[in-house]
Design a protein around this motif. Sequence first.
Motif, short mmCIF file in Angstrom:
data_model
loop_
_atom_site.label_atom_id
_atom_site.label_comp_id
_atom_site.label_asym_id
_atom_site.label_seq_id
_atom_site.Cartn_x
_atom_site.Cartn_y
_atom_site.Cartn_z
N HIS A 81 -3.89 10.41 -2.20
CA HIS A 81 -4.05 9.26 -3.09
C HIS A 81 -3.50 8.02 -2.40
CE1 HIS A 81 -2.31 6.53 -6.27
NE2 HIS A 81 -3.60 6.50 -6.55
N ALA A 82 -4.25 6.94 -2.47
CA ALA A 82 -3.82 5.67 -1.89
C ALA A 82 -3.85 4.60 -2.98
CB ALA A 82 -4.73 5.27 -0.73
N TYR A 83 -2.76 3.87 -3.05
CA TYR A 83 -2.63 2.77 -4.02
C TYR A 83 -2.48 1.48 -3.22
CZ TYR A 83 -0.21 -0.37 -7.29
OH TYR A 83 0.17 -1.44 -8.05
N THR A 84 -3.39 0.53 -3.44
CA THR A 84 -3.40 -0.71 -2.67
C THR A 84 -3.29 -1.90 -3.62
OG1 THR A 84 -4.82 0.33 -1.01
CG2 THR A 84 -4.63 -2.06 -0.93
N ARG A 85 -2.40 -2.79 -3.30
CA ARG A 85 -2.24 -4.03 -4.06
C ARG A 85 -2.48 -5.18 -3.10
NH1 ARG A 85 2.73 -3.28 -5.89
NH2 ARG A 85 3.66 -4.33 -4.09
N ASP A 86 -3.59 -5.88 -3.28
CA ASP A 86 -4.01 -6.91 -2.32
C ASP A 86 -4.47 -8.15 -3.08
OD1 ASP A 86 -4.68 -8.21 -0.01
OD2 ASP A 86 -6.59 -7.18 0.25
N PRO A 87 -3.57 -9.03 -3.48
CA PRO A 87 -3.97 -10.24 -4.22
C PRO A 87 -4.86 -11.15 -3.36
CG PRO A 87 -1.59 -9.88 -4.33
CD PRO A 87 -2.13 -8.97 -3.28
N PHE A 88 -5.76 -11.86 -4.02
CA PHE A 88 -6.61 -12.81 -3.32
C PHE A 88 -6.92 -13.95 -4.27
CE2 PHE A 88 -9.41 -9.95 -5.53
CZ PHE A 88 -10.42 -10.75 -6.01
N PHE B 51 -8.72 8.24 -4.54
CA PHE B 51 -8.39 9.66 -4.64
C PHE B 51 -9.28 10.43 -3.66
CE2 PHE B 51 -7.51 7.63 -8.68
CZ PHE B 51 -6.24 8.07 -8.98
N LYS B 52 -8.65 11.15 -2.73
CA LYS B 52 -9.39 11.82 -1.66
C LYS B 52 -9.16 13.33 -1.70
CE LYS B 52 -8.64 7.81 1.35
NZ LYS B 52 -8.14 7.35 2.67
N ALA B 53 -10.20 14.07 -1.34
CA ALA B 53 -10.09 15.52 -1.22
C ALA B 53 -11.15 15.99 -0.24
CB ALA B 53 -10.27 16.22 -2.57
N GLY B 54 -10.84 17.05 0.51
CA GLY B 54 -11.81 17.57 1.47
C GLY B 54 -11.26 18.76 2.22
N MET B 55 -12.09 19.26 3.14
CA MET B 55 -11.68 20.41 3.94
C MET B 55 -12.44 20.41 5.26
SD MET B 55 -11.75 24.50 3.08
CE MET B 55 -13.50 24.65 3.43
N ALA B 56 -11.77 20.82 6.31
CA ALA B 56 -12.39 21.00 7.62
C ALA B 56 -12.27 22.47 8.01
CB ALA B 56 -11.71 20.12 8.66
N ARG C 50 0.84 -1.18 0.00
CA ARG C 50 0.00 0.00 0.00
C ARG C 50 0.89 1.25 0.00
NH1 ARG C 50 -5.19 1.68 1.45
NH2 ARG C 50 -5.32 3.69 2.47
N LEU C 51 0.60 2.16 -0.91
CA LEU C 51 1.29 3.45 -0.99
C LEU C 51 0.26 4.54 -0.73
CD1 LEU C 51 3.72 5.28 -1.62
CD2 LEU C 51 3.06 5.14 -4.04
N ASN C 52 0.47 5.34 0.30
CA ASN C 52 -0.49 6.37 0.70
C ASN C 52 0.24 7.71 0.77
OD1 ASN C 52 -2.70 7.74 1.58
ND2 ASN C 52 -2.79 6.80 3.60
N THR C 53 -0.23 8.68 0.00
CA THR C 53 0.36 10.01 -0.02
C THR C 53 -0.73 11.05 0.23
OG1 THR C 53 2.04 9.32 -1.60
CG2 THR C 53 1.69 11.67 -1.36
N SER C 54 -0.49 11.98 1.13
CA SER C 54 -1.48 13.02 1.43
C SER C 54 -0.77 14.35 1.63
CB SER C 54 -2.29 12.67 2.68
OG SER C 54 -1.45 12.59 3.82
N PHE C 55 -1.47 15.41 1.25
CA PHE C 55 -0.95 16.76 1.40
C PHE C 55 -2.04 17.60 2.07
CE2 PHE C 55 -0.59 21.15 -0.20
CZ PHE C 55 0.66 21.47 0.31
N SER C 56 -1.69 18.30 3.15
CA SER C 56 -2.67 19.08 3.89
C SER C 56 -2.04 20.39 4.34
CB SER C 56 -3.20 18.31 5.10
OG SER C 56 -2.15 18.03 6.01
N TYR D 299 -13.00 8.99 -4.45
CA TYR D 299 -13.32 8.22 -5.66
C TYR D 299 -12.39 7.02 -5.71
CZ TYR D 299 -13.16 6.74 -10.52
OH TYR D 299 -13.17 5.97 -11.66
N SER D 300 -12.95 5.83 -5.84
CA SER D 300 -12.16 4.60 -5.84
C SER D 300 -12.35 3.87 -7.17
CB SER D 300 -12.58 3.68 -4.69
OG SER D 300 -12.46 4.36 -3.45
N ALA D 301 -11.25 3.39 -7.71
CA ALA D 301 -11.28 2.58 -8.93
C ALA D 301 -10.59 1.26 -8.63
CB ALA D 301 -10.59 3.30 -10.08
N ILE D 302 -11.25 0.15 -8.96
CA ILE D 302 -10.74 -1.18 -8.64
C ILE D 302 -10.44 -1.91 -9.94
CG2 ILE D 302 -11.35 -3.43 -7.67
CD1 ILE D 302 -12.70 -0.15 -6.25
N TYR D 303 -9.24 -2.49 -10.01
CA TYR D 303 -8.78 -3.17 -11.21
C TYR D 303 -8.42 -4.62 -10.87
CZ TYR D 303 -8.29 1.45 -13.35
OH TYR D 303 -8.54 2.71 -13.83
#
Length: 316
Positions: A152-159, A173-178, A128-134, A197-201
Amino acid sequence: MNYWHFSPYVNFELTSSVRLSFNYTERANVPTSRQLRRHLDTTNPLFLVAGNPDLNLPVARKAKIEFNATSFPISTAWKLISEYEFIINSIANRIFYFPEPVYLEDYDYTTLLGATLLMPVNVPLSGRLNTSFSADISSSALKSSFRPYIGHAYTRDPFYDADRLIRNIRHDFKAGMAYLSSFSDVFSLSASAGTTYSAIYHHGHNTYDQIYAYACLSPRWNIYKWLYWDGEFKYDYITIREKNSRVESTVLDMAISAQFGPGNRYYIGIKAGDILNRLKSHNFYFNEQYLLEIHDRIFGRSLIVTFRYTFDPSRK
């Protein structure tokens, strides 16, 4: 099942307002005794569960880089975080199907016609690669602070799907504000909103998408230091989209509470769930047994009333 544990931490203070840190950790996800036992659970003869004494020890290695910078003229703190976790020998359940009776020598057992066997096995390339900027932005003139973020979070989880190893990739892909403000000693307001927004491949092909969005508003009043009013309104929206299927759920919740009396000993709260009454029972299946999304509210709308009194003579 032995492994070396190595966790260094390095912190660089480039200037008084700029800092860079690096952190590396390891942990072992030790399999349970049930997973490691050479034992066959035949409670349900059509769905057998076995252990696997040949499992290797799963070890998760995580590297994290964090960058912090502060701009005093505009009262802003910037933060960039990137972390990567790589899991060696991750464990997944594999299902074996027996179209005819088969003798299992390791367990001295003969399966029934049409039985399935579930066994934990090691799978490669999990991570899992997770990058965030705030940023934390403060405004003394408005008596407010803002915290926007993107990530943005990239997850590789074989099953395993039956006897096939599925190379599963997920992008989030995440975005928001508090927002938090305190206009005076009498009134304050906090609000937050965001979307993912999540896309699964699977094997490089986009199989389905998911969108999650939320918004929350919470005002608070303080009247003469003996009456506090709190309110919260929360809106959730989820949709899952596939070529021939779609599931949506929308939920609006509300909560109001008040504290009053000497030392605010009295508390009364009212919480209403699913005001719009739109959260129904939905089922969404994809790729046989891989994805199962169920949104169900047994009682539909709900109303909860809470009353509390604090027995504390020291509070006046």
